[in-house]
Design a protein around this motif. Structure first.
Motif, mmCIF file in Angstrom:
data_model
loop_
_atom_site.group_PDB
_atom_site.id
_atom_site.type_symbol
_atom_site.label_atom_id
_atom_site.label_comp_id
_atom_site.label_asym_id
_atom_site.label_seq_id
_atom_site.Cartn_x
_atom_site.Cartn_y
_atom_site.Cartn_z
ATOM 1 N N LEU A 104 0.874 -1.399 -0.176
ATOM 2 C CA LEU A 104 -0.086 -0.027 -0.124
ATOM 3 C C LEU A 104 0.880 1.313 0.070
ATOM 4 N N ALA A 105 1.920 1.293 0.634
ATOM 5 C CA ALA A 105 3.054 2.321 0.736
ATOM 6 C C ALA A 105 3.841 2.559 -0.527
ATOM 7 N N GLY A 106 3.532 1.463 -1.618
ATOM 8 C CA GLY A 106 4.360 1.618 -2.793
ATOM 9 C C GLY A 106 5.726 1.224 -2.803
ATOM 10 N N ILE A 107 6.080 0.591 -1.609
ATOM 11 C CA ILE A 107 7.682 0.046 -1.751
ATOM 12 C C ILE A 107 7.859 -1.273 -2.295
ATOM 13 N N SER A 108 6.644 -2.210 -2.264
ATOM 14 C CA SER A 108 7.095 -3.434 -2.911
ATOM 15 C C SER A 108 7.286 -3.249 -4.340
ATOM 16 N N VAL A 109 7.573 -4.136 -5.050
ATOM 17 C CA VAL A 109 7.988 -3.955 -6.436
ATOM 18 C C VAL A 109 6.480 -4.886 -7.105
ATOM 19 N N ARG A 110 5.512 -5.165 -6.635
ATOM 20 C CA ARG A 110 4.540 -5.532 -7.249
ATOM 21 C C ARG A 110 3.894 -4.794 -8.142
ATOM 22 N N GLY A 111 3.773 -5.324 -9.305
ATOM 23 C CA GLY A 111 3.355 -4.581 -10.762
ATOM 24 C C GLY A 111 4.230 -3.869 -11.204
ATOM 25 N N ARG A 112 5.614 -3.726 -11.162
ATOM 26 C CA ARG A 112 6.591 -2.975 -11.595
ATOM 27 C C ARG A 112 7.612 -3.646 -12.101
ATOM 28 N N THR A 113 7.657 -4.908 -12.369
ATOM 29 C CA THR A 113 8.927 -5.449 -13.021
ATOM 30 C C THR A 113 8.494 -6.269 -14.050
ATOM 31 N N TYR A 114 9.604 -6.671 -14.760
ATOM 32 C CA TYR A 114 9.933 -7.497 -15.778
ATOM 33 C C TYR A 114 10.441 -9.034 -15.185
ATOM 34 N N ARG A 115 10.229 -9.965 -15.709
ATOM 35 C CA ARG A 115 10.814 -11.260 -15.647
ATOM 36 C C ARG A 115 12.329 -11.587 -16.187
ATOM 37 N N ASP A 116 13.343 -11.924 -15.462
ATOM 38 C CA ASP A 116 14.685 -12.231 -16.133
ATOM 39 C C ASP A 116 14.435 -13.167 -17.415
ATOM 40 N N ASN A 117 13.562 -13.869 -17.354
ATOM 41 C CA ASN A 117 13.601 -14.879 -18.605
ATOM 42 C C ASN A 117 12.889 -14.348 -19.671
ATOM 43 N N GLU A 118 12.229 -13.041 -19.638
ATOM 44 C CA GLU A 118 11.792 -12.312 -20.686
ATOM 45 C C GLU A 118 12.495 -11.380 -21.228
ATOM 46 N N ILE A 119 13.762 -10.912 -20.806
ATOM 47 C CA ILE A 119 14.518 -9.849 -21.028
ATOM 48 C C ILE A 119 15.827 -10.423 -21.545
ATOM 49 N N ASN A 120 16.352 -9.834 -22.612
ATOM 50 C CA ASN A 120 17.768 -10.098 -23.263
ATOM 51 C C ASN A 120 18.689 -9.399 -22.267
ATOM 52 N N GLU A 121 19.720 -10.240 -21.911
ATOM 53 C CA GLU A 121 20.642 -9.967 -20.855
ATOM 54 C C GLU A 121 21.321 -8.556 -21.406
ATOM 55 N N ASN A 122 21.593 -8.323 -22.755
ATOM 56 C CA ASN A 122 22.024 -7.134 -23.057
ATOM 57 C C ASN A 122 21.197 -5.993 -22.988
ATOM 58 N N GLN A 123 19.908 -6.103 -22.574
ATOM 59 C CA GLN A 123 19.015 -4.868 -22.547
ATOM 60 C C GLN A 123 18.844 -4.395 -21.051
ATOM 61 N N LEU A 124 19.692 -5.267 -20.228
ATOM 62 C CA LEU A 124 19.503 -5.094 -18.714
ATOM 63 C C LEU A 124 19.816 -3.701 -18.346
ATOM 64 N N PHE A 125 20.787 -3.062 -18.904
ATOM 65 C CA PHE A 125 21.237 -1.507 -18.709
ATOM 66 C C PHE A 125 20.273 -0.568 -18.731
ATOM 67 N N GLU A 126 19.231 -0.788 -19.817
ATOM 68 C CA GLU A 126 18.373 -0.083 -20.174
ATOM 69 C C GLU A 126 17.037 -0.130 -18.977
ATOM 70 N N HIS A 127 17.219 -1.025 -18.182
ATOM 71 C CA HIS A 127 16.106 -1.323 -17.004
ATOM 72 C C HIS A 127 16.734 -0.686 -15.869
ATOM 73 N N ILE A 128 17.766 -0.182 -15.843
ATOM 74 C CA ILE A 128 18.158 0.701 -14.376
ATOM 75 C C ILE A 128 17.139 1.593 -14.051
ATOM 76 N N ILE A 129 16.611 1.451 -12.901
ATOM 77 C CA ILE A 129 15.798 2.407 -12.219
ATOM 78 C C ILE A 129 16.182 3.225 -11.214
ATOM 79 N N HIS A 130 15.373 4.127 -10.868
ATOM 80 C CA HIS A 130 15.805 5.076 -9.618
ATOM 81 C C HIS A 130 14.734 5.094 -8.488
ATOM 82 N N TRP A 131 13.716 4.457 -8.515
ATOM 83 C CA TRP A 131 12.892 4.342 -7.461
ATOM 84 C C TRP A 131 13.366 3.160 -6.473
ATOM 85 N N VAL A 132 14.302 2.579 -6.647
ATOM 86 C CA VAL A 132 15.274 1.758 -5.651
ATOM 87 C C VAL A 132 16.705 2.099 -5.459
ATOM 88 N N LYS A 133 16.795 2.617 -4.349
ATOM 89 C CA LYS A 133 18.370 3.158 -4.116
ATOM 90 C C LYS A 133 19.057 2.160 -3.047
#
Ligand code: SF4
Ligand code: SF4
Length: 133
Positions: A104-133
């Motif tokens: 409820l506080a928006g801290i968890s990753v619920r509804g905000r992630t991709y699965r690593d088996n659906e992402i090309n490893e080379n694209q991982l850099f493009e997925h850097i986020i700033h809502w987790v530090k």
């Protein structure tokens, strides 16, 4: 602290199951919105928690002697807060008395992630986020 008490410190945010990069020179850690394929996207918990290393061999077990690695955890993580001598946030289930408060506080990753088996490893850099530090 008993093992059960130690485990109860986990707020269930799922943030530690996100892939991350560590800058070798600065030691700074960058989180991505790409989660381990086994993370339950709804509960943000691991369905294989007890034998998770059978699924992800390098999945780590957090323990009190983990000092050099606590910076790999998000700044909101209860284990890191404890290590840094800080208090738990009011949305922590142990404080709120409600397991849903981390969502409820928006801290968890619920509804905000991709699965690593659906992402090309080379694209991982493009997925850097700033809502987790
Ligand atoms: S980041 Fe910390 S509090 Fe959140 S799920 Fe992982 S171990 Fe638990
Ligand atoms: S195996 Fe479980 S605890 Fe480990 S990263 Fe994946 S979802 Fe998280």
């Amino acid at each position: 602290m008993s093992e059960q008490e130690w485990e109860s410190l986990c707020d269930g945010c799922g943030r530690c199951c996100l892939h991350k990069f560590e800058d070798d020179s600065s030691g700074k850690v960058y989180f991505t919105d790409v989660a381990c394929q086994y993370l339950d996207e709804e509960t943000c918990s691991c369905p294989h928690y007890q034998d998770r290393q059978n699924y992800v061999p390098d999945c780590l077990s957090i323990n009190p002697n983990w000092e050099e690695k606590f910076n790999w955890l998000p700044s909101t993580c209860a284990y890191r807060l404890l290590y840094e001598g800080q208090s738990l946030y009011d949305w922590h289930p142990l404080v709120s008395g409600n397991k849903q408060s981390v969502h409820l506080a928006g801290i968890s990753v619920r509804g905000r992630t991709y699965r690593d088996n659906e992402i090309n490893e080379n694209q991982l850099f493009e997925h850097i986020i700033h809502w987790v530090k």
